[in-house]
Design an enzyme around this catalytic site. Structure first.
Site, PDB file in Angstrom:
ATOM      1  N   HIS A 265      -9.687  53.620-105.778  1.00 22.92           N
ATOM      2  CA  HIS A 265     -11.396  53.511-107.055  1.00 22.92           C
ATOM      3  C   HIS A 265     -10.339  52.252-107.693  1.00 22.92           C
ATOM      4  CE1 HIS A 265     -13.359  56.914-105.052  1.00 22.92           C
ATOM      5  NE2 HIS A 265     -14.455  56.060-105.833  1.00 22.92           N
TER       6      HIS A 265
ATOM      7  N   LYS B 107     -12.802  53.829-113.321  1.00 22.87           N
ATOM      8  CA  LYS B 107     -13.322  54.741-113.139  1.00 22.87           C
ATOM      9  C   LYS B 107     -13.161  56.471-113.644  1.00 22.87           C
ATOM     10  CE  LYS B 107     -14.544  57.735-109.066  1.00 22.87           C
ATOM     11  NZ  LYS B 107     -16.407  57.804-108.975  1.00 22.87           N
TER      12      LYS B 107
HETATM   13  P1  NAP Z   1     -19.391  51.618-115.769  1.00 22.65           P
HETATM   14  O1  NAP Z   1     -20.267  49.970-114.667  1.00 22.65           O
HETATM   15  O2  NAP Z   1     -19.111  52.283-116.713  1.00 22.65           O
HETATM   16  O3  NAP Z   1     -21.735  51.671-115.584  1.00 22.65           O
HETATM   17  C1  NAP Z   1     -22.384  53.006-116.286  1.00 22.65           C
HETATM   18  C2  NAP Z   1     -23.550  52.355-117.629  1.00 22.65           C
HETATM   19  O4  NAP Z   1     -23.819  53.717-117.375  1.00 22.65           O
HETATM   20  C3  NAP Z   1     -22.904  51.598-118.559  1.00 22.65           C
HETATM   21  O5  NAP Z   1     -23.504  49.958-119.297  1.00 22.65           O
HETATM   22  C4  NAP Z   1     -22.729  52.837-119.992  1.00 22.65           C
HETATM   23  O6  NAP Z   1     -22.889  52.427-121.370  1.00 22.65           O
HETATM   24  C5  NAP Z   1     -24.368  53.242-119.425  1.00 22.65           C
HETATM   25  N1  NAP Z   1     -24.586  54.414-119.821  1.00 22.65           N
HETATM   26  C6  NAP Z   1     -23.706  55.060-120.601  1.00 22.65           C
HETATM   27  N2  NAP Z   1     -23.938  56.146-121.094  1.00 22.65           N
HETATM   28  C7  NAP Z   1     -25.886  56.317-121.003  1.00 22.65           C
HETATM   29  C8  NAP Z   1     -26.545  57.021-121.316  1.00 22.65           C
HETATM   30  N3  NAP Z   1     -26.580  58.235-121.952  1.00 22.65           N
HETATM   31  N4  NAP Z   1     -27.807  56.299-120.675  1.00 22.65           N
HETATM   32  C9  NAP Z   1     -27.736  55.291-120.401  1.00 22.65           C
HETATM   33  N5  NAP Z   1     -26.937  54.626-120.007  1.00 22.65           N
HETATM   34  C10 NAP Z   1     -25.853  54.774-120.410  1.00 22.65           C
HETATM   35  O7  NAP Z   1     -19.714  52.531-114.388  1.00 22.65           O
HETATM   36  P2  NAP Z   1     -20.554  52.409-113.026  1.00 22.65           P
HETATM   37  O8  NAP Z   1     -19.751  52.316-112.175  1.00 22.65           O
HETATM   38  O9  NAP Z   1     -22.330  51.955-112.786  1.00 22.65           O
HETATM   39  O10 NAP Z   1     -20.409  53.661-112.018  1.00 22.65           O
HETATM   40  C11 NAP Z   1     -21.295  54.908-112.574  1.00 22.65           C
HETATM   41  C12 NAP Z   1     -21.475  56.425-112.147  1.00 22.65           C
HETATM   42  O11 NAP Z   1     -21.809  56.610-111.169  1.00 22.65           O
HETATM   43  C13 NAP Z   1     -20.364  56.560-111.685  1.00 22.65           C
HETATM   44  O12 NAP Z   1     -20.178  58.204-112.133  1.00 22.65           O
HETATM   45  C14 NAP Z   1     -19.480  56.722-111.389  1.00 22.65           C
HETATM   46  O13 NAP Z   1     -18.066  57.567-110.335  1.00 22.65           O
HETATM   47  C15 NAP Z   1     -21.067  56.459-110.004  1.00 22.65           C
HETATM   48  N6  NAP Z   1     -20.842  55.682-108.781  1.00 22.65           N
HETATM   49  C16 NAP Z   1     -21.131  56.652-107.811  1.00 22.65           C
HETATM   50  C17 NAP Z   1     -22.165  55.970-107.021  1.00 22.65           C
HETATM   51  C18 NAP Z   1     -22.731  56.749-104.751  1.00 22.65           C
HETATM   52  O14 NAP Z   1     -22.779  56.208-104.528  1.00 22.65           O
HETATM   53  N7  NAP Z   1     -22.770  57.933-106.231  1.00 22.65           N
HETATM   54  C19 NAP Z   1     -21.900  54.918-106.253  1.00 22.65           C
HETATM   55  C20 NAP Z   1     -20.611  54.082-107.575  1.00 22.65           C
HETATM   56  C21 NAP Z   1     -20.623  54.794-108.456  1.00 22.65           C
HETATM   57  P3  NAP Z   1     -21.872  51.920-121.738  1.00 22.65           P
HETATM   58  O15 NAP Z   1     -21.449  51.332-121.479  1.00 22.65           O
HETATM   59  O16 NAP Z   1     -22.358  51.180-123.037  1.00 22.65           O
HETATM   60  O17 NAP Z   1     -21.129  53.278-122.081  1.00 22.65           O
END
Ligand code: NAP
Length: 212
Positions: A126, A130
């Site tokens: 990844h 992550k």
């Molecule tokens: P990311 O780029 O770090 O995005 C997460 C976002 O959520 C950031 O903008 C963050 O803001 C925001 N955030 C943090 N705390 C929050 C809250 N309390 N309320 C609202 N927003 C908040 O991560 P990502 O790559 O998009 O992935 C997010 C999650 O999804 C991870 O756990 C990843 O492993 C998972 N994921 C799952 C799948 C699936 O298919 N299930 C696929 C891809 C990713 P800040 O930057 O200000 O902290």
């Protein structure tokens, strides 16, 4: 549907929000520190962080809004608590470690292959931001394959989400590999979860397989 999207500006959220709108959903995006009135929404989608998701989804369930969870790295006791809360509220809550159809098929094929080739290891790769390791997909794959499957985690810039399941036997090995090349891969799975959410029983439903 009226959808709350926690993690609006994240790597997944910034792709998902516009695509949910294109599909006809009315999306309220929420970022860290923002407070929105959740009442009146039909679903709360969460792609944030392991430290944020439980609070977000608890607030949604308390407001009578079913959840769709994409965030990974949530521990079993937190998921059990969300299950309990969702049942108590009579609401469905869907959680999938991977919303990409190719990854779901990879898990299915790996489970089938492990019946015949029990020696296996998983390598998940990844992007370097992550926060959880091993990935939720790798843990789910290993659980489905049974036994003690070692998981190796690689975190490097340039990667999105990739996984290789290698099974070995005397004189041969089999590799099952899935590569996510864009976060568009997660969109159809989330749309399917929203479409099917109303028909799910109260409590947690885990994995896209349950909807296919
Ligand atoms: P990311 O780029 O770090 O995005 C997460 C976002 O959520 C950031 O903008 C963050 O803001 C925001 N955030 C943090 N705390 C929050 C809250 N309390 N309320 C609202 N927003 C908040 O991560 P990502 O790559 O998009 O992935 C997010 C999650 O999804 C991870 O756990 C990843 O492993 C998972 N994921 C799952 C799948 C699936 O298919 N299930 C696929 C891809 C990713 P800040 O930057 O200000 O902290």
């Amino acid at each position: 549907m009226k959808v709350v999207l926690f993690g609006r500006d994240g790597k997944v959220g910034s792709v998902l929000g516009p695509r949910l709108r294109e599909a006809g959903h009315d999306v309220t995006g929420v970022e860290l520190g923002e407070d929105v009135d959740l009442s009146g929404h039909d679903a709360a989608v969460d792609f944030t962080a392991p430290t944020a998701v439980v609070g977000n989804v608890t607030r949604a369930l308390d407001a009578g809004v079913p959840g769709v969870i994409g965030t990974t790295g949530v521990d079993g006791s937190d998921l059990a608590e969300l299950d309990r809360l969702a049942r108590e509220r009579g609401l469905p809550c869907f959680v999938a470690p991977n919303f990409a159809i190719g990854a779901v098929l990879m898990m299915r094929f790996a489970e089938e292959a492990a019946r015949f080739m029990p020696h296996a290891e998983v390598i998940e790769l990844h992007h370097e931001t992550k926060v959880d390791a091993p990935s939720g997909t790798a843990k789910a794959t290993a659980a489905r394959m049974g036994g003690e499957i070692p998981i190796h985690s690689v975190r490097l810039p340039g990667l999105i989400a990739h996984q290789e399941v290698i099974l070995g036997a005397d004189g041969q090995y089999l590799t099952i590999r899935h590569d996510t090349t864009s976060r568009e891969a997660f969109v159809p799975g989330v749309l399917l979860a929203l479409e099917r959410l109303g028909g799910l029983p109260p409590g947690l439903t885990v994995g896209l397989d349950a909807l296919l």
